[in-house]
Design an enzyme around this catalytic site. Structure first.
Site, PDB file in Angstrom:
ATOM      1  N   ASP A   1      35.186  19.819  62.719  1.00  0.00           N
ATOM      2  CA  ASP A   1      34.693  20.561  62.219  1.00  0.00           C
ATOM      3  C   ASP A   1      34.312  22.041  63.700  1.00  0.00           C
ATOM      4  OD1 ASP A   1      33.151  22.774  60.348  1.00  0.00           O
ATOM      5  OD2 ASP A   1      30.929  22.074  61.874  1.00  0.00           O
TER       6      ASP A   1
ATOM      7  N   ASP B   1      32.170  25.579  63.453  1.00  0.00           N
ATOM      8  CA  ASP B   1      31.494  26.249  62.989  1.00  0.00           C
ATOM      9  C   ASP B   1      30.320  25.379  63.553  1.00  0.00           C
ATOM     10  OD1 ASP B   1      32.131  29.248  62.828  1.00  0.00           O
ATOM     11  OD2 ASP B   1      32.672  28.851  61.159  1.00  0.00           O
TER      12      ASP B   1
END
Length: 227
Positions: free
Chosen positions: A11, A13
């Site tokens: 991922d 953020d």
């Protein structure tokens, strides 16, 4: 006999970069532009990881479709303004030690790195190019091309693009959406505790880490167990 290819999917953020200041500021602008009460900071951060239209729908469930679309546009406009003013390195700084760990994993011949993010393609391109890390990832899956997390489409696409089997892949993320997505795709879910969901929300993670420098050693243990 050579080791099988391994895929480590990140991922963005809350996992690789800390973009919370711009996320909160941009969502605030979107709500203010729609003359709606601005959700608390912790509520805004709780939806990080979802695609932007889904995030706005969850934060403003009573808003009509046209208003939500305008809020999405307002968010994007403000986010781009903030990024243009500061640059990606300042606007969305890498967490400490992230770059070193990415380089370490990238240097392993049998390890491939990938991204699965709720960011748009344009936003992701600006980020990876701003930090000079595009070359580290063999495939980058984003919200423009897939349903929102926790749908497993991003991970399935990453597996297909690399030819790696699910049992030789892991997903690294900071939100419950990442963990649910990983389980839906049949791959190992590793939650990180420095992001936007606290450990209590990462109940679907197979394991947790609180320091990214621990990741290479943990992965060696994982690969050893499935060799």
């Amino acid at each position: 006999m050579s080791a099988p290819l391994r895929l480590v999917i990140f991922d963005v953020d809350g996992t690789l970069v800390d973009s919370q200041a711009d996320i909160v500021a941009s969502m605030t602008a979107a709500f203010e532009g729609a003359s709606l009460p601005v959700p608390p900071r912790e509520v805004i951060l709780s939806i990080v990881g979802l695609s932007l239209p889904e995030a706005v729908a969850q934060l403003a469930p009573g808003a009509e479709a046209g208003m939500r679309a305008a809020m999405v546009d307002a968010y994007k406009s403000r986010y781009m303004e903030l990024r243009a003013a500061a640059g990606a390195e300042i606007s969305s700084p890498l967490y400490p030690h992230v770059l070193g760990v990415l380089n370490q994993l990238h240097d392993e011949p049998e390890t491939l790195l990938a991204i699965a993010t709720g960011k748009s393609r344009r936003g992701l391109d600006k980020l990876v190019d701003g930090h000079g890390i595009r070359h580290l990832f063999v495939t980058q899956q984003c919200a423009d091309d897939h349903p929102s997390k926790p749908h497993p489409a991003m991970l399935q696409a990453a597996l297909s693009a690399t030819g790696v089997e699910p049992r030789h892949a892991v997903m690294i993320g900071d939100t419950s959406f990442d963990m649910e997505m990983a389980r839906a795709a049949g791959i190992l879910a590793i939650g990180v505790t420095w992001g936007y969901h606290d450990a209590a929300r990462l109940s679907d993670a197979h394991m947790l880490i609180d320091d990214i420098r621990l990741l290479p050693g943990l992965l060696q243990q994982v690969w050893g167990q499935i060799a």
